[in-house]
Design an enzyme around this catalytic site. Structure first.
Site, mmCIF file in Angstrom:
data_model
loop_
_atom_site.group_PDB
_atom_site.id
_atom_site.type_symbol
_atom_site.label_atom_id
_atom_site.label_comp_id
_atom_site.label_asym_id
_atom_site.label_seq_id
_atom_site.Cartn_x
_atom_site.Cartn_y
_atom_site.Cartn_z
ATOM 1 N NE ARG A 40 -0.074 8.527 -0.409
ATOM 2 C CZ ARG A 40 -1.143 8.772 0.345
ATOM 3 N NH1 ARG A 40 -2.185 9.418 -0.161
ATOM 4 N NH2 ARG A 40 -1.174 8.378 1.619
ATOM 5 C CB ILE A 66 -0.533 4.104 2.193
ATOM 6 C CG1 ILE A 66 0.586 4.788 1.381
ATOM 7 C CG2 ILE A 66 -1.848 4.793 1.991
ATOM 8 C CD1 ILE A 66 0.316 4.770 -0.128
ATOM 9 C CB SER A 67 2.947 7.002 5.870
ATOM 10 O OG SER A 67 3.269 5.972 6.771
ATOM 11 C CD GLN A 68 0.336 13.929 6.963
ATOM 12 O OE1 GLN A 68 0.555 13.498 8.085
ATOM 13 N NE2 GLN A 68 0.139 15.218 6.715
ATOM 14 N N PRO A 69 1.584 11.553 2.928
ATOM 15 C CG PRO A 69 0.691 11.894 0.795
ATOM 16 C CD PRO A 69 0.293 11.657 2.222
#
Length: 221
Positions: A40, A66-69
């Site tokens: 990431r 960038i989205s939350q994992p």
């Protein structure tokens, strides 16, 4: 740099915390392996790399994130991907979601309306060896008709409605995973499944917060 192992533990914790809403007690092992494998930190700005493995969204410029994992893992799992699938992603952003998806399907096509982000993501994906991802600048609401139909479609920005062009580009039995709602108001992550008849069934999964799906073709910077 923050710890990837901690990120994976926090994803598993979030799965348990949300199980009453999602109905899920664990994510597919292939999805978790993909989350473990994808670096990431390569998809976030240099100044944020110390936060790369926090289980939280991060800004990537141009008003995007960038989205939350956990959300990346959940949305990937909700597609029910198989190794031979061809998927469409709407909203390339940094390229991280496409990279995760690429590890569990045969081919990923991904659209991004902001030209600079599309180019940056394409360069990152090439450099890191994700050869089964093809990027294009375009209006994701309209999909990618030349490569349709798709086994699944994932949308990483909130739409006020379910885009009919995307439903049209799903194979029968295919799934569309999409946040529905307006900016700064309630949004719901939904799974839309296309029936053999061409109709759809819709299931609400979880309340979420995404940037809005942009329609303007002028986003070139």
């Amino acid at each position: 740099m923050s710890d990837k192992r901690q990120m994976l533990r926090e994803i598993e914790w979030d799965v348990q915390e949300t199980r009453s809403m999602t109905g899920m007690t664990a994510l597919d092992s292939r999805v978790m392996e993909a989350m473990k494998a994808v670096p990431r930190h390569e998809f976030v700005p240099l100044g944020a790399r110390h936060q790369a493995y926090y289980n939280s969204p991060l800004p990537i410029g141009h008003g995007q994130t960038i989205s939350q994992p956990y959300i990346v893992a959940l949305m990937t799992d909700l597609l029910e991907p198989t190794a031979d699938d061809v998927m469409l992603e709407v909203g390339t952003g940094s390229g991280y979601q496409a990279a995760v998806l690429s590890r569990v399907v045969r081919q990923v096509y991904t659209l991004e309306i902001i030209g600079a982000l599309s180019e940056r993501a394409a360069e990152s994906l090439r450099r890191l060896g994700y050869s089964n991802v093809e990027c294009r600048k375009g209006d994701g609401y309209e999909g990618w008709t030349e490569q349709a139909p798709f086994d699944g479609i994932i949308v990483t920005a909130a739409s006020p409605n379910i885009p009919q062009p995307l439903v049209d580009q799903l194979k029968p039995g295919g799934r569309l995973v999409i946040p529905i709602g307006m900016p700064f108001s309630h949004q719901e992550l939904m799974v839309v499944e296309k029936e053999e008849s061409g109709g759809i069934s819709v299931r609400d999964v979880l309340g979420v917060a995404f940037v809005p799906l942009t329609r303007s073709s002028s986003k070139d910077e």
